[in-house]
Design an enzyme around this catalytic site. Sequence first.
Site, PDB file in Angstrom:
ATOM      1  N   LYS A  58     -15.737 -12.635  28.550  1.00 21.98           N
ATOM      2  CA  LYS A  58     -17.137 -12.221  28.525  1.00 21.98           C
ATOM      3  C   LYS A  58     -17.494 -11.461  29.803  1.00 21.98           C
ATOM      4  O   LYS A  58     -18.160 -10.423  29.760  1.00 21.98           O
ATOM      5  CB  LYS A  58     -18.040 -13.450  28.382  1.00 21.98           C
ATOM      6  CG  LYS A  58     -19.525 -13.126  28.373  1.00 21.98           C
ATOM      7  CD  LYS A  58     -20.362 -14.406  28.269  1.00 21.98           C
ATOM      8  CE  LYS A  58     -21.844 -14.093  28.318  1.00 21.98           C
ATOM      9  NZ  LYS A  58     -22.674 -15.326  28.289  1.00 21.98           N
ATOM     10  N   ASP A  82     -15.492 -22.761  36.411  1.00 23.95           N
ATOM     11  CA  ASP A  82     -16.456 -23.510  35.603  1.00 23.95           C
ATOM     12  C   ASP A  82     -17.096 -24.541  36.518  1.00 23.95           C
ATOM     13  O   ASP A  82     -16.466 -25.540  36.881  1.00 23.95           O
ATOM     14  CB  ASP A  82     -15.753 -24.193  34.428  1.00 23.95           C
ATOM     15  CG  ASP A  82     -16.714 -24.973  33.536  1.00 23.95           C
ATOM     16  OD1 ASP A  82     -17.914 -25.058  33.875  1.00 23.95           O
ATOM     17  OD2 ASP A  82     -16.263 -25.511  32.511  1.00 23.95           O
ATOM     18  N   ASN A 109     -24.813 -17.807  42.742  1.00 20.26           N
ATOM     19  CA  ASN A 109     -25.779 -17.270  41.786  1.00 20.26           C
ATOM     20  C   ASN A 109     -25.815 -18.022  40.455  1.00 20.26           C
ATOM     21  O   ASN A 109     -26.853 -18.096  39.811  1.00 20.26           O
ATOM     22  CB  ASN A 109     -25.444 -15.793  41.535  1.00 20.26           C
ATOM     23  CG  ASN A 109     -26.133 -15.217  40.322  1.00 20.26           C
ATOM     24  OD1 ASN A 109     -27.279 -14.791  40.385  1.00 20.26           O
ATOM     25  ND2 ASN A 109     -25.425 -15.200  39.187  1.00 20.26           N
ATOM     26  N   SER A 156     -32.052 -20.420  44.359  1.00 19.99           N
ATOM     27  CA  SER A 156     -32.920 -21.525  43.988  1.00 19.99           C
ATOM     28  C   SER A 156     -33.944 -20.988  43.002  1.00 19.99           C
ATOM     29  O   SER A 156     -33.641 -20.115  42.197  1.00 19.99           O
ATOM     30  CB  SER A 156     -33.572 -22.140  45.223  1.00 19.99           C
ATOM     31  OG  SER A 156     -34.425 -23.212  44.868  1.00 19.99           O
ATOM     32  N   TYR A 183     -34.344 -29.579  36.184  1.00 17.28           N
ATOM     33  CA  TYR A 183     -34.163 -28.248  36.758  1.00 17.28           C
ATOM     34  C   TYR A 183     -34.757 -28.203  38.167  1.00 17.28           C
ATOM     35  O   TYR A 183     -34.129 -27.690  39.108  1.00 17.28           O
ATOM     36  CB  TYR A 183     -34.842 -27.208  35.870  1.00 17.28           C
ATOM     37  CG  TYR A 183     -34.698 -25.786  36.362  1.00 17.28           C
ATOM     38  CD1 TYR A 183     -33.451 -25.170  36.429  1.00 17.28           C
ATOM     39  CD2 TYR A 183     -35.817 -25.048  36.746  1.00 17.28           C
ATOM     40  CE1 TYR A 183     -33.320 -23.863  36.882  1.00 17.28           C
ATOM     41  CE2 TYR A 183     -35.701 -23.735  37.195  1.00 17.28           C
ATOM     42  CZ  TYR A 183     -34.448 -23.147  37.262  1.00 17.28           C
ATOM     43  OH  TYR A 183     -34.324 -21.852  37.714  1.00 17.28           O
ATOM     44  N   LYS A 187     -32.868 -27.306  41.712  1.00 11.03           N
ATOM     45  CA  LYS A 187     -33.259 -26.151  42.520  1.00 11.03           C
ATOM     46  C   LYS A 187     -33.705 -26.574  43.922  1.00 11.03           C
ATOM     47  O   LYS A 187     -33.495 -25.841  44.893  1.00 11.03           O
ATOM     48  CB  LYS A 187     -34.358 -25.367  41.809  1.00 11.03           C
ATOM     49  CG  LYS A 187     -33.908 -24.701  40.507  1.00 11.03           C
ATOM     50  CD  LYS A 187     -32.924 -23.568  40.735  1.00 11.03           C
ATOM     51  CE  LYS A 187     -31.493 -23.902  40.471  1.00 11.03           C
ATOM     52  NZ  LYS A 187     -30.581 -22.748  40.683  1.00 11.03           N
TER      53      LYS A 187
END
Length: 322
Positions: A58, A82, A109, A156, A183, A187
């Site tokens: 991909k 991974d 990232n 973040s 989440y 972050k």
Amino acid sequence: MTNLFGAKSTTEDVLSGIELGGKRVLVTGVSAGLGVETARALAAHGAEVVGTARDLAKAEAATAAVRAQAAIGGSLELVELDLASLASVRACADALLADGRLFDVVIANAGVMAAPFGHTADGFETQFGTNHLGHFTFVNRIASLIVSGGRLVNLSSSGHRFADVDIEDPSFEHTAYDPWIAYGRSKTANVLFAVEFDRRHKARGVRATAVHPGGIRTELTRHLDDGTLEAMVGKINEELAAEGKAPYELKSIPQGAATSVWAGVVAAADEVGGRYCENCHVAEVTENPVSRISEGVRPYALDAERAKALWSKSEDMVGERF
């Protein structure tokens, strides 16, 4: 440093006139969205980019434009990683260490957002395990490859405002799972990791920072139901209209990647080291209520003692000391 850029600045804006020949940059998550654009912009200005991806096929297809637009001296090399598997993390780090070539910048990232409840291959809650622990282990294992004068940039989000880390229950074993709270925890962890990494490495000339790219429509939204993102923006705009303010606008991908590039190769090291950046500038610390659009970083995300505690807990979880 006088700030020349803002929310609408693109990667090409912040890199205008900058040549990166001889620089080597590692970017995680180059199979879509911000990772691809970050790699493209850096290679287009002459950098040698090493991009990681879980799915190399991909990533190969997604990064055709990176190679096509690479300047003389610029290049892209793909490696498998991974972040939801410590075995994969360690294998990738070991291969890079064996190769021995150094990095000027590492841009962490890759990530997931608002995922349903689940676990990584090692039993960690998916978002905390992927967004934080995977990068924590990977970056620390290759830290010796970051040159003096180099940088770590952790992606973040303003989503850090949703929740502080829960060091006592990082995998939601004792509390009800909420995808946005999970989440937010991950972050916040990205910021705290940068704070402590910066403290540990700045004496040798390596600085670390965390950045919020802004609201962007990328594959990061794949766990959201159809219409959810639009509904969120609509609600925000209702609130803004009531306050007499202009509507909220999602960023383009080149605008979203601009802060990562700015913090990595443009801004002064002492300006961004140990800080949280957004819209191509260092964010102010704020106690304002949680908001998806307000600028600023919550104090708990920059708390030095909290950062040390998370580092120790993370070491315990992954079974390594750094």
